[in-house]
Enzyme design. Structure first.
Site, PDB file in Angstrom:
ATOM      1  N   MET A  30       0.837  -1.203   0.000  1.00 52.75           N
ATOM      2  CA  MET A  30       0.000   0.000   0.000  1.00 52.75           C
ATOM      3  C   MET A  30       0.876   1.258   0.000  1.00 52.75           C
ATOM      4  O   MET A  30       0.369   2.367   0.219  1.00 52.75           O
ATOM      5  CB  MET A  30      -0.941   0.005   1.199  1.00 52.75           C
ATOM      6  N   TYR A  32       4.109   4.096   0.745  1.00 46.43           N
ATOM      7  CA  TYR A  32       4.766   4.819   1.843  1.00 46.43           C
ATOM      8  C   TYR A  32       5.889   3.941   2.396  1.00 46.43           C
ATOM      9  O   TYR A  32       5.907   3.564   3.568  1.00 46.43           O
ATOM     10  CB  TYR A  32       3.765   5.229   2.939  1.00 46.43           C
ATOM     11  N   HIS A  34       9.034   1.883   3.649  1.00 50.53           N
ATOM     12  CA  HIS A  34      10.070   1.929   4.688  1.00 50.53           C
ATOM     13  C   HIS A  34      10.957   0.708   4.482  1.00 50.53           C
ATOM     14  O   HIS A  34      10.777  -0.053   3.514  1.00 50.53           O
ATOM     15  CB  HIS A  34       9.425   1.964   6.078  1.00 50.53           C
ATOM     16  N   HIS A  37       9.247  -2.735   3.656  1.00 49.21           N
ATOM     17  CA  HIS A  37       8.868  -2.932   2.248  1.00 49.21           C
ATOM     18  C   HIS A  37      10.116  -3.213   1.405  1.00 49.21           C
ATOM     19  O   HIS A  37      10.124  -4.085   0.537  1.00 49.21           O
ATOM     20  CB  HIS A  37       8.211  -1.671   1.675  1.00 49.21           C
ATOM     21  N   ASP A 150       2.955  -8.776   9.349  1.00 54.24           N
ATOM     22  CA  ASP A 150       1.517  -9.052   9.279  1.00 54.24           C
ATOM     23  C   ASP A 150       1.346 -10.570   9.261  1.00 54.24           C
ATOM     24  O   ASP A 150       1.005 -11.162   8.229  1.00 54.24           O
ATOM     25  CB  ASP A 150       0.928  -8.402   8.026  1.00 54.24           C
ATOM     26  N   VAL A 176      10.861  -6.363  10.012  1.00 57.30           N
ATOM     27  CA  VAL A 176      11.942  -5.372  10.143  1.00 57.30           C
ATOM     28  C   VAL A 176      11.559  -4.330  11.195  1.00 57.30           C
ATOM     29  O   VAL A 176      10.445  -3.797  11.174  1.00 57.30           O
ATOM     30  CB  VAL A 176      12.236  -4.705   8.780  1.00 57.30           C
ATOM     31  N   SER A 185       6.254   0.406  10.213  1.00 56.84           N
ATOM     32  CA  SER A 185       4.906   0.435   9.659  1.00 56.84           C
ATOM     33  C   SER A 185       4.680   1.797   9.028  1.00 56.84           C
ATOM     34  O   SER A 185       5.143   2.815   9.563  1.00 56.84           O
ATOM     35  CB  SER A 185       3.885   0.229  10.786  1.00 56.84           C
ATOM     36  N   ARG A 187       2.046   3.265   9.174  1.00 55.32           N
ATOM     37  CA  ARG A 187       1.202   3.977  10.144  1.00 55.32           C
ATOM     38  C   ARG A 187       2.019   4.605  11.277  1.00 55.32           C
ATOM     39  O   ARG A 187       1.475   5.410  12.037  1.00 55.32           O
ATOM     40  CB  ARG A 187       0.132   3.042  10.715  1.00 55.32           C
TER      41      ARG A 187
HETATM   42  P1  AMP Z   1       1.584  -2.634   3.509  1.00 62.43           P
HETATM   43  O1  AMP Z   1       2.083  -1.599   2.555  1.00 62.43           O
HETATM   44  O2  AMP Z   1       1.534  -2.171   4.932  1.00 62.43           O
HETATM   45  O3  AMP Z   1       0.310  -3.303   3.042  1.00 62.43           O
HETATM   46  O4  AMP Z   1       2.665  -3.780   3.529  1.00 62.43           O
HETATM   47  C1  AMP Z   1       3.100  -4.384   2.324  1.00 62.43           C
HETATM   48  C2  AMP Z   1       3.939  -5.586   2.659  1.00 62.43           C
HETATM   49  O5  AMP Z   1       5.055  -5.153   3.440  1.00 62.43           O
HETATM   50  C3  AMP Z   1       3.195  -6.618   3.517  1.00 62.43           C
HETATM   51  O6  AMP Z   1       3.550  -7.921   3.076  1.00 62.43           O
HETATM   52  C4  AMP Z   1       3.715  -6.353   4.902  1.00 62.43           C
HETATM   53  O7  AMP Z   1       3.696  -7.486   5.740  1.00 62.43           O
HETATM   54  C5  AMP Z   1       5.136  -5.934   4.608  1.00 62.43           C
HETATM   55  N1  AMP Z   1       5.656  -5.171   5.739  1.00 62.43           N
HETATM   56  C6  AMP Z   1       5.123  -4.061   6.302  1.00 62.43           C
HETATM   57  N2  AMP Z   1       5.853  -3.676   7.366  1.00 62.43           N
HETATM   58  C7  AMP Z   1       6.863  -4.577   7.493  1.00 62.43           C
HETATM   59  C8  AMP Z   1       7.929  -4.747   8.403  1.00 62.43           C
HETATM   60  N3  AMP Z   1       8.134  -3.899   9.414  1.00 62.43           N
HETATM   61  N4  AMP Z   1       8.768  -5.787   8.217  1.00 62.43           N
HETATM   62  C9  AMP Z   1       8.573  -6.656   7.184  1.00 62.43           C
HETATM   63  N5  AMP Z   1       7.589  -6.556   6.296  1.00 62.43           N
HETATM   64  C10 AMP Z   1       6.732  -5.528   6.439  1.00 62.43           C
END
Ligand code: AMP
Length: 301
Positions: A30, A32, A34, A37, A150, A176, A185, A187
């Site tokens: 989604m 943003y 870090h 990702h 997640d 991470v 995150s 968020r």
């Molecule tokens: P999102 O953009 O939050 O939907 O996350 C996209 C992907 O990145 C998902 O598979 C998440 O599990 C992964 N992700 C988000 N935060 C982390 C993190 N801190 N460590 C590892 N993977 C992450």
């Protein structure tokens, strides 16, 4: 790197790659970005010929009361980060491209979606599995990369792919963390100064729980009390759940043995945060998987 915004363009690039015998790796996000990702993109880069990253804030996985409109976005920064990680294709569809008409089909994974985050977010995982199934159809990946941050989402998507015989290998990647332990995150951008400091109680509580188990505790209730007791010391952190569950079917356990997921979720200021660790408990050993700390980014990286 090319950026495409239609499913048609995306399909042409991915079909051509597969027809040439290339392996396609896919990272749904989604945005943003870090270091969490980026670690997924890096692993996909190592293991595939063509790396596709989707950036789509999926309305279907947000309840009307949730933060869809406020969700942080930075397309230019994300494109630069993806380029640095060697991504080949960035897919940035508009909502109409993914949902051109009201959707009448959805993917529901029974059971695994009922507990943990599913209790407070009852429509969330159907939104996730539906969009992930659609994105898998558009990309046709050989492998898809998801973060263990997640953990419930990873379990649900893995089960969906197995149940539906989707020809994709779902790969879980390490969680991470920031140097002070906070799980990365998008968020976290919502956290103001004192909330940002208070939020570290989640990873500190997981570490305290891990220490209990490492020193021989096997009663899940005791470990639960360690978690809730520690999180309760931070009045800025409103706990949603702290649970000790079987790592494969996500059902609560009473005795800690085998592979166990310890998961927490809490509201901190405007942010809903989740965190977890996996324990592998054998007769004589305990392995704790709390993930990894992000490497400091080089200037401009
Ligand atoms: P999102 O953009 O939050 O939907 O996350 C996209 C992907 O990145 C998902 O598979 C998440 O599990 C992964 N992700 C988000 N935060 C982390 C993190 N801190 N460590 C590892 N993977 C992450």
């Amino acid at each position: 790197m090319i950026t495409v915004s239609t499913a048609r363009e995306l399909r042409i690039v991915c079909d051509d790659a597969r027809a040439a015998g290339n392996r396609v790796g896919f990272v749904p996000t989604m945005g943003y970005f870090h270091a969490g990702h980026r670690s997924l993109m890096r692993q996909a880069r190592h293991e595939n010929d063509l790396v596709v990253v989707s950036l789509f804030v999926n309305p279907l996985q947000f309840a009307p009361t949730e933060d869809l409109a406020a969700y942080p976005r930075d397309l230019a920064g994300d494109a630069a980060a993806a380029e640095t990680e060697g991504v080949d294709v960035l897919f940035t569809p508009a909502v109409d491209e993914i949902y051109p008409r009201p959707i009448r089909t959805s993917v529901h994974v029974e059971g695994l979606t009922a507990g943990l985050c599913g209790r407070a977010r009852p429509t969330h995982f159907d939104g996730v599995t539906t969009v992930v199934a659609k994105l898998f159809s558009m990309v046709g990946p050989c492998a898809a990369y998801f973060g263990r941050k997640d953990a419930q989402q990873l379990a649900v998507v893995t089960r969906m792919a197995a149940d539906l015989n989707l020809p994709v290998e779902v790969i879980g990647c390490p969680l991470v963390r920031e140097p002070d332990g906070l799980a990365m995150s998008s968020r976290n951008a919502y956290l103001e100064h004192d909330d940002r400091r208070a939020a570290t109680v989640l990873s500190r509580a997981l570490q305290a729980a891990a220490a209990e188990v490492s020193s021989g505790e096997r009663d899940a209730d005791v470990v639960h009390r360690v978690l809730t007791g520690m999180i309760a010391t931070e009045p800025r952190v409103q706990l949603d759940y702290a649970e000790v569950v079987d790592a494969s079917d996500l059902t609560p356990v009473t005795t800690i043995e085998g592979d166990v997921l310890v998961a927490v979720a809490a509201d901190v200021g405007r942010a809903r945060l989740i965190d977890n660790m996996t324990l592998s408990v054998g007769p004589t050993s305990v392995d704790v998987d709390l993930g990894v700390v992000a490497m400091p980014q080089s200037a401009g990286g």
